[in-house]
Motif scaffolding. Structure first.
Motif, mmCIF file in Angstrom:
data_model
loop_
_atom_site.group_PDB
_atom_site.id
_atom_site.type_symbol
_atom_site.label_atom_id
_atom_site.label_comp_id
_atom_site.label_asym_id
_atom_site.label_seq_id
_atom_site.Cartn_x
_atom_site.Cartn_y
_atom_site.Cartn_z
ATOM 1 N N HIS A 71 0.868 -1.193 0.000
ATOM 2 C CA HIS A 71 0.000 0.000 0.000
ATOM 3 C C HIS A 71 0.900 1.237 0.000
ATOM 4 O O HIS A 71 2.070 1.168 0.372
ATOM 5 N N ARG A 72 0.305 2.375 -0.390
ATOM 6 C CA ARG A 72 1.138 3.554 -0.621
ATOM 7 C C ARG A 72 1.120 4.569 0.530
ATOM 8 O O ARG A 72 1.406 5.747 0.323
ATOM 9 N N VAL B 227 -4.458 5.163 -0.574
ATOM 10 C CA VAL B 227 -3.239 4.349 -0.428
ATOM 11 C C VAL B 227 -3.481 2.874 -0.723
ATOM 12 O O VAL B 227 -2.545 2.147 -1.057
ATOM 13 N N SER B 228 -4.733 2.429 -0.627
ATOM 14 C CA SER B 228 -4.991 0.989 -0.754
ATOM 15 C C SER B 228 -5.586 0.592 -2.105
ATOM 16 O O SER B 228 -5.817 -0.586 -2.349
ATOM 17 N N SER C 73 -5.074 -3.555 -5.490
ATOM 18 C CA SER C 73 -5.844 -3.419 -4.253
ATOM 19 C C SER C 73 -5.042 -4.023 -3.110
ATOM 20 O O SER C 73 -4.370 -5.045 -3.283
ATOM 21 N N SER C 74 -5.099 -3.386 -1.946
ATOM 22 C CA SER C 74 -4.428 -3.946 -0.766
ATOM 23 C C SER C 74 -5.337 -4.892 0.003
ATOM 24 O O SER C 74 -4.919 -5.516 0.971
ATOM 25 N N GLU D 74 -7.415 -7.357 -8.473
ATOM 26 C CA GLU D 74 -7.010 -8.624 -7.862
ATOM 27 C C GLU D 74 -6.817 -8.409 -6.354
ATOM 28 O O GLU D 74 -6.139 -7.455 -5.960
ATOM 29 N N LYS E 113 9.400 0.295 4.398
ATOM 30 C CA LYS E 113 9.657 1.674 3.980
ATOM 31 C C LYS E 113 10.672 2.346 4.901
ATOM 32 O O LYS E 113 10.981 3.526 4.732
ATOM 33 N N PRO F 22 -4.495 1.874 -5.595
ATOM 34 C CA PRO F 22 -3.904 2.471 -6.796
ATOM 35 C C PRO F 22 -4.200 1.565 -8.002
ATOM 36 O O PRO F 22 -3.610 0.507 -8.120
ATOM 37 N N TRP G 121 11.387 2.785 -1.307
ATOM 38 C CA TRP G 121 11.224 4.092 -0.674
ATOM 39 C C TRP G 121 12.220 4.305 0.475
ATOM 40 O O TRP G 121 12.413 5.408 0.949
ATOM 41 N N GLY H 107 -5.378 -8.145 -2.776
ATOM 42 C CA GLY H 107 -4.013 -8.094 -2.255
ATOM 43 C C GLY H 107 -2.936 -7.777 -3.273
ATOM 44 O O GLY H 107 -1.747 -8.028 -3.042
ATOM 45 N N SER H 108 -3.336 -7.209 -4.411
ATOM 46 C CA SER H 108 -2.363 -7.067 -5.505
ATOM 47 C C SER H 108 -1.387 -5.906 -5.346
ATOM 48 O O SER H 108 -0.468 -5.760 -6.153
ATOM 49 N N THR H 109 -1.550 -5.076 -4.293
ATOM 50 C CA THR H 109 -0.495 -4.065 -4.086
ATOM 51 C C THR H 109 0.829 -4.752 -3.744
ATOM 52 O O THR H 109 1.886 -4.136 -3.792
#
Lengths: 295, 89
Positions: free
Chosen positions: A13-14, A48-49, A55-56, B9, B67, A51, B21, B11-13
């Motif tokens: 996640h971002r 953030v979850s 998906s997070s 999808e 991060k 993008p 980062w 959990g695709s992050t």
């Protein structure tokens, strides 16, 4: 590990490094589990979850508008009921702006109709995603881009809105406050909210390094200090009875919490800042009295 | 059946490695680690992995996603995690 090992809010996640909200969501989802549908109002959590095309979330998750996470949750619950589904949990999520300001009407409707939905408010005390504007949940005297301190101002001039009391006033059977510094307590409360048949409300205090002005590594320490100073009280309210108050052995002065954050630094620099610090100490003292916080 | 444009999808992050980062890298001293899992509980990324080293349960960071916020290092009750500046190889 005392907590559920499975992750339903995934890495990648971002959110900023040290984000309190990301931890709050990760813990709340551990309490919610696999058989659930989550809604999410506009805000940091949504951005953030999700993008695109990623998906997070490991569970079905739907982005609503800013103002209708609770209405969307209500509709999903009604739909599940119509299908005869009595096991899938519905969790409606929002930030403090999406909850206590923009979404309060739809939240109130959801609570009034007593939908079997757990509403989780992630409270980072301002509109962080759009650039740190004050919300109804911003604490007294905090500096935000729309409540800057200056010659005539000490920052946000309004009190933090008590959304827990507002939710409880609907007569719902459970409301609770939680903090990311106390993960087991947080997970217990969201679990309890999920188990109750009817509307429930949980507000999680989630410090924000970007908006509050501190280093990301201090997120947990700051969340803990909010509790230890009595500015954020951990309690549950079941059928109108206050329970599980986290009593404090040695309540810390509010300065210990405030001085670590840039959003309050003007209070330590400005003339007469000490008078304002006294007012904030009074807020903590009133909390202590109301909840019999001191051991 | 309507095909919504926003379907993703689950959990695709995880396909995106936020480890790039990072400025500081957590380094765990397994001799000091008591396996209490506080780092795992408090990690906003959920990127702490349990593993066994010399028959002992310890925790380590998945650097693909870390991060470098340093919460784990701050919250470790035995000071087993040092944050070290990332340098180019």
């Amino acid at each position: 590990m005392a907590l559920e090992e499975e992750e339903y809010f995934e890495s990648g996640h971002r959110a900023c490094a040290g984000c309190g909200l990301a931890l709050g969501a990760r813990l709340a989802m551990k309490a919610t589990g696999e058989d659930a549908i989550a809604t999410c109002s506009t805000g940091c959590l949504e951005v953030v979850s999700s993008p695109y095309p990623e998906s997070s979330w490991e569970i079905p998750w739907i982005h609503s508008l800013f103002e209708n996470s609770a209405a969307l949750g209500s509709g999903i619950e009604a739909g599940l009921k119509a299908q005869g589904n009595d096991h899938t949990k519905v969790v409606a999520q929002g930030g403090d702006g999406g909850t206590v300001d923009i979404g309060i009407r739809s939240l109130s409707g959801m609570l009034e109709r007593n939908h079997d939905v757990t509403y989780v408010c992630y409270d980072n005390e301002a509109y962080m995603n759009t650039g740190i504007q004050r919300s109804g949940s911003t604490p007294y005297d905090a500096s935000t881009t729309t409540s800057p301190p200056g010659t005539e101002s000490y920052g946000n001039e309004n009190r933090k809105k008590d959304a827990l009391e507002i939710a409880a006033a609907h007569g719902i059977s459970y409301v609770a406050s939680a903090s990311i510094a106390f993960p087991s307590d947080l997970v217990d409360k969201v679990k309890k909210a999920n188990e109750i048949n009817g509307a429930t409300y949980v507000q999680i205090h989630t410090p924000c390094p970007t908006g509050w002005g501190y280093e990301g590594k201090e997120t947990i320490e700051i969340a803990r200090l909010a509790v230890e100073t009595g500015l954020w009280v951990l309690y549950g309210k079941k059928d109108g009875e206050i329970q599980n108050i986290n009593k404090l052995n040695d309540r810390k002065p509010v300065e210990e919490y405030l001085k670590k954050q840039k959003r309050f630094k003007h209070l330590f620099k400005k003339e007469d800042g000490s008078k304002e610090l006294e007012k904030i100490q009074n807020i903590a003292d009133r909390n202590a009295e109301k909840f019999s916080l001191d051991k | 059946m309507v095909n919504f444009a926003g379907i993703a999808e689950p959990g695709s992050t995880k396909n995106y490695k936020t480890g790039t980062w990072r400025t500081y890298r957590p380094v765990v001293d397994f001799d000091k680690c008591i396996g209490c899992a506080k780092c795992w509980e408090y990690c906003p990324e959920g990127c702490i992995i349990e593993l066994e080293v010399d028959g002992k349960e310890v925790y380590e960071t998945d650097l693909d996603y870390c991060k470098g916020c340093g919460i784990c290092s701050e919250e470790c009750p035995v000071g087993a995690i040092e944050m070290e500046l990332e340098e180019e190889d």
